[in-house]
Write a protein that holds these residues in place. Structure first.
Motif, PDB file in Angstrom:
ATOM      1  N   LEU A   3       0.825  -1.205   0.000  1.00  0.00           N
ATOM      2  CA  LEU A   3       0.000   0.000   0.000  1.00  0.00           C
ATOM      3  C   LEU A   3       0.863   1.260   0.000  1.00  0.00           C
ATOM      4  CD1 LEU A   3      -2.767  -1.178   2.490  1.00  0.00           C
ATOM      5  CD2 LEU A   3      -3.048  -0.749   0.045  1.00  0.00           C
ATOM      6  N   LEU A   4       1.977   1.233   0.731  1.00  0.00           N
ATOM      7  CA  LEU A   4       2.890   2.378   0.724  1.00  0.00           C
ATOM      8  C   LEU A   4       3.439   2.633  -0.678  1.00  0.00           C
ATOM      9  CD1 LEU A   4       4.950   1.848   4.019  1.00  0.00           C
ATOM     10  CD2 LEU A   4       3.592   3.862   3.459  1.00  0.00           C
ATOM     11  N   ILE A   5       3.844   1.568  -1.358  1.00  0.00           N
ATOM     12  CA  ILE A   5       4.428   1.707  -2.691  1.00  0.00           C
ATOM     13  C   ILE A   5       3.378   2.170  -3.693  1.00  0.00           C
ATOM     14  CG2 ILE A   5       5.448   0.413  -4.610  1.00  0.00           C
ATOM     15  CD1 ILE A   5       6.880  -1.297  -2.487  1.00  0.00           C
ATOM     16  N   LEU A   6       2.186   1.593  -3.636  1.00  0.00           N
ATOM     17  CA  LEU A   6       1.136   1.990  -4.569  1.00  0.00           C
ATOM     18  C   LEU A   6       0.751   3.457  -4.382  1.00  0.00           C
ATOM     19  CD1 LEU A   6      -1.215  -1.145  -4.500  1.00  0.00           C
ATOM     20  CD2 LEU A   6       0.284  -0.418  -6.362  1.00  0.00           C
ATOM     21  N   GLY A   7       0.562   3.856  -3.132  1.00  0.00           N
ATOM     22  CA  GLY A   7       0.192   5.249  -2.861  1.00  0.00           C
ATOM     23  C   GLY A   7       1.257   6.226  -3.311  1.00  0.00           C
ATOM     24  N   ALA A   8       2.526   5.936  -2.983  1.00  0.00           N
ATOM     25  CA  ALA A   8       3.617   6.827  -3.367  1.00  0.00           C
ATOM     26  C   ALA A   8       3.814   6.844  -4.878  1.00  0.00           C
ATOM     27  CB  ALA A   8       4.908   6.410  -2.671  1.00  0.00           C
ATOM     28  N   GLY A   9       3.658   5.684  -5.521  1.00  0.00           N
ATOM     29  CA  GLY A   9       3.821   5.630  -6.972  1.00  0.00           C
ATOM     30  C   GLY A   9       2.798   6.475  -7.702  1.00  0.00           C
ATOM     31  N   LEU A  10       1.548   6.405  -7.261  1.00  0.00           N
ATOM     32  CA  LEU A  10       0.507   7.230  -7.874  1.00  0.00           C
ATOM     33  C   LEU A  10       0.714   8.713  -7.571  1.00  0.00           C
ATOM     34  CD1 LEU A  10      -2.658   5.022  -7.241  1.00  0.00           C
ATOM     35  CD2 LEU A  10      -1.543   5.478  -9.429  1.00  0.00           C
TER      36      LEU A  10
ATOM     37  N   THR B 298       0.771   0.176  12.156  1.00  0.00           N
ATOM     38  CA  THR B 298      -0.059   1.358  12.393  1.00  0.00           C
ATOM     39  C   THR B 298       0.546   2.594  11.738  1.00  0.00           C
ATOM     40  OG1 THR B 298      -0.837   0.449  14.503  1.00  0.00           O
ATOM     41  CG2 THR B 298      -1.091   2.817  14.165  1.00  0.00           C
ATOM     42  N   LEU B 299       1.834   2.805  11.936  1.00  0.00           N
ATOM     43  CA  LEU B 299       2.519   3.943  11.323  1.00  0.00           C
ATOM     44  C   LEU B 299       2.533   3.813   9.800  1.00  0.00           C
ATOM     45  CD1 LEU B 299       4.216   6.517  11.470  1.00  0.00           C
ATOM     46  CD2 LEU B 299       6.237   5.079  11.838  1.00  0.00           C
ATOM     47  N   ALA B 300       2.793   2.627   9.305  1.00  0.00           N
ATOM     48  CA  ALA B 300       2.864   2.419   7.855  1.00  0.00           C
ATOM     49  C   ALA B 300       1.520   2.713   7.191  1.00  0.00           C
ATOM     50  CB  ALA B 300       3.299   0.987   7.555  1.00  0.00           C
ATOM     51  N   TYR B 301       0.431   2.218   7.772  1.00  0.00           N
ATOM     52  CA  TYR B 301      -0.890   2.462   7.193  1.00  0.00           C
ATOM     53  C   TYR B 301      -1.283   3.939   7.287  1.00  0.00           C
ATOM     54  CZ  TYR B 301      -1.560  -2.583   6.975  1.00  0.00           C
ATOM     55  OH  TYR B 301      -1.433  -3.923   6.684  1.00  0.00           O
ATOM     56  N   THR B 302      -0.865   4.602   8.352  1.00  0.00           N
ATOM     57  CA  THR B 302      -1.163   6.032   8.494  1.00  0.00           C
ATOM     58  C   THR B 302      -0.487   6.831   7.383  1.00  0.00           C
ATOM     59  OG1 THR B 302      -1.350   5.800  10.906  1.00  0.00           O
ATOM     60  CG2 THR B 302      -1.007   8.022  10.029  1.00  0.00           C
ATOM     61  N   VAL B 303       0.771   6.531   7.118  1.00  0.00           N
ATOM     62  CA  VAL B 303       1.493   7.220   6.046  1.00  0.00           C
ATOM     63  C   VAL B 303       0.902   6.858   4.688  1.00  0.00           C
ATOM     64  CG1 VAL B 303       3.735   7.479   4.914  1.00  0.00           C
ATOM     65  CG2 VAL B 303       3.599   7.362   7.411  1.00  0.00           C
ATOM     66  N   ALA B 304       0.496   5.617   4.512  1.00  0.00           N
ATOM     67  CA  ALA B 304      -0.125   5.203   3.248  1.00  0.00           C
ATOM     68  C   ALA B 304      -1.425   5.963   3.005  1.00  0.00           C
ATOM     69  CB  ALA B 304      -0.382   3.697   3.250  1.00  0.00           C
ATOM     70  N   ILE B 305      -2.189   6.197   4.058  1.00  0.00           N
ATOM     71  CA  ILE B 305      -3.436   6.967   3.930  1.00  0.00           C
ATOM     72  C   ILE B 305      -3.123   8.387   3.489  1.00  0.00           C
ATOM     73  CG2 ILE B 305      -5.370   7.965   5.207  1.00  0.00           C
ATOM     74  CD1 ILE B 305      -5.273   5.443   7.008  1.00  0.00           C
ATOM     75  N   ALA B 306      -2.160   9.023   4.154  1.00  0.00           N
ATOM     76  CA  ALA B 306      -1.814  10.406   3.822  1.00  0.00           C
ATOM     77  C   ALA B 306      -1.293  10.527   2.395  1.00  0.00           C
ATOM     78  CB  ALA B 306      -0.771  10.931   4.814  1.00  0.00           C
ATOM     79  N   THR B 307      -0.446   9.600   1.994  1.00  0.00           N
ATOM     80  CA  THR B 307       0.163   9.655   0.661  1.00  0.00           C
ATOM     81  C   THR B 307      -0.866   9.445  -0.437  1.00  0.00           C
ATOM     82  OG1 THR B 307       2.230   8.788   1.587  1.00  0.00           O
ATOM     83  CG2 THR B 307       1.969   8.674  -0.797  1.00  0.00           C
ATOM     84  N   SER B 308      -1.681   8.413  -0.294  1.00  0.00           N
ATOM     85  CA  SER B 308      -2.682   8.133  -1.319  1.00  0.00           C
ATOM     86  C   SER B 308      -3.793   9.178  -1.328  1.00  0.00           C
ATOM     87  CB  SER B 308      -3.256   6.722  -1.129  1.00  0.00           C
ATOM     88  OG  SER B 308      -3.681   6.513   0.204  1.00  0.00           O
ATOM     89  N   ALA B 309      -4.100   9.755  -0.158  1.00  0.00           N
ATOM     90  CA  ALA B 309      -5.099  10.825  -0.115  1.00  0.00           C
ATOM     91  C   ALA B 309      -4.609  12.053  -0.871  1.00  0.00           C
ATOM     92  CB  ALA B 309      -5.428  11.180   1.331  1.00  0.00           C
ATOM     93  N   LEU B 310      -3.319  12.372  -0.756  1.00  0.00           N
ATOM     94  CA  LEU B 310      -2.747  13.470  -1.525  1.00  0.00           C
ATOM     95  C   LEU B 310      -2.813  13.179  -3.019  1.00  0.00           C
ATOM     96  CD1 LEU B 310       0.436  14.662   0.419  1.00  0.00           C
ATOM     97  CD2 LEU B 310      -1.587  16.003  -0.146  1.00  0.00           C
TER      98      LEU B 310
ATOM     99  N   CYS C  96       5.647  13.353   2.417  1.00  0.00           N
ATOM    100  CA  CYS C  96       5.047  12.014   2.410  1.00  0.00           C
ATOM    101  C   CYS C  96       5.918  11.009   1.678  1.00  0.00           C
ATOM    102  CB  CYS C  96       3.658  12.069   1.773  1.00  0.00           C
ATOM    103  SG  CYS C  96       2.376  12.737   2.838  1.00  0.00           S
ATOM    104  N   VAL C  97       6.469  11.399   0.533  1.00  0.00           N
ATOM    105  CA  VAL C  97       7.316  10.493  -0.243  1.00  0.00           C
ATOM    106  C   VAL C  97       8.600  10.179   0.523  1.00  0.00           C
ATOM    107  CG1 VAL C  97       8.726  10.319  -2.334  1.00  0.00           C
ATOM    108  CG2 VAL C  97       6.376  11.116  -2.481  1.00  0.00           C
ATOM    109  N   ALA C  98       9.175  11.187   1.168  1.00  0.00           N
ATOM    110  CA  ALA C  98      10.400  10.974   1.945  1.00  0.00           C
ATOM    111  C   ALA C  98      10.149  10.013   3.114  1.00  0.00           C
ATOM    112  CB  ALA C  98      10.940  12.306   2.454  1.00  0.00           C
ATOM    113  N   ILE C  99       9.040  10.224   3.828  1.00  0.00           N
ATOM    114  CA  ILE C  99       8.717   9.339   4.953  1.00  0.00           C
ATOM    115  C   ILE C  99       8.430   7.927   4.451  1.00  0.00           C
ATOM    116  CG2 ILE C  99       7.067   8.895   6.806  1.00  0.00           C
ATOM    117  CD1 ILE C  99       6.748  11.898   7.121  1.00  0.00           C
TER     118      ILE C  99
END
Length: 202
Positions: free
Chosen positions: A45-52, A87-99, A114-117
């Protein structure tokens, strides 16, 4: 020609069983590391969100995002924080994909953060268990290569499609996909706080 054909079939029949192994003995861990980004839902989820998110920016900015992922994922290998909680990973994934879903061209500084984190967390999540230093180094090298190549191809695919496909709804489709990733990340985050019995019932 007939003799050649007979010789070919003799060679086929006499061939022993093939063995599947890494092309270079001793670095099997590198190939394990390459697949590590697919080892947990949080990483995917982190990779998908950041990639988009990265792919939604103009080409001249994309390379800086990719450089940030590379630098911070490398730094994450040495992060003193140790293991990263889901918990931290999913929180960052939410923020990244929401952006990404919000068309983050208007939020460039937030996107950079977001991308750096994300890179930092992915790097920290790529640290293997304790063992021989060489084995750990090889596995971490594979993980670092795998997640950065994956980020490059995913964001690059979004950029190429946006530039070459003349379909007005394509950017909207990417934003919808990002919104779905945010929704799935939110569900996974909620599960982290659910009682164990209720999770087992699912």
């Amino acid at each position: 020609m007939r003799a050649t054909g007979i010789g070919f079939w003799i060679l086929i029949v006499e061939t022993g069983a093939a063995q599947a192994h890494s092309p270079v003995p001793g670095i099997e861990g590198f190939y394990i590391g390459l697949l590590h980004p697919f080892s947990s839902p949080a990483q995917i989820l982190l990779i998908l969100g950041a990639g988009l998110l990265i792919g939604g920016f103009p080409t001249d900015k994309v390379r800086w995002f990719l450089a940030a992922v590379l630098a911070f994922s490398f730094a994450g290998l040495f992060w003193s924080g140790g293991a990263v909680s889901d918990t931290l990973a999913y929180t960052v994934a939410i923020a990244t994909s929401a952006l990404a879903a919000a068309s983050a061209n208007r939020f460039f500084p937030a996107a950079v953060v977001c991308v750096a984190i994300t890179g930092l967390l992915l790097g920290a999540m790529s640290v293997p268990d304790s063992g021989l230093w060489w084995d750990r180094f090889v596995t971490m090298s594979g993980s670092l290569a795998g997640l950065n190549i994956l980020m490059l191809y995913l964001s690059g695919l979004v950029v190429v499609l946006n530039e070459r496909v003349q379909w007005a709804m394509l950017p909207v489709a990417f934003r919808i996909a990002a919104a779905w990733i945010a929704a799935v990340s939110s569900i996974m985050l909620a599960i982290q706080f659910a009682p164990a019995s209720s999770v087992a019932a699912l």
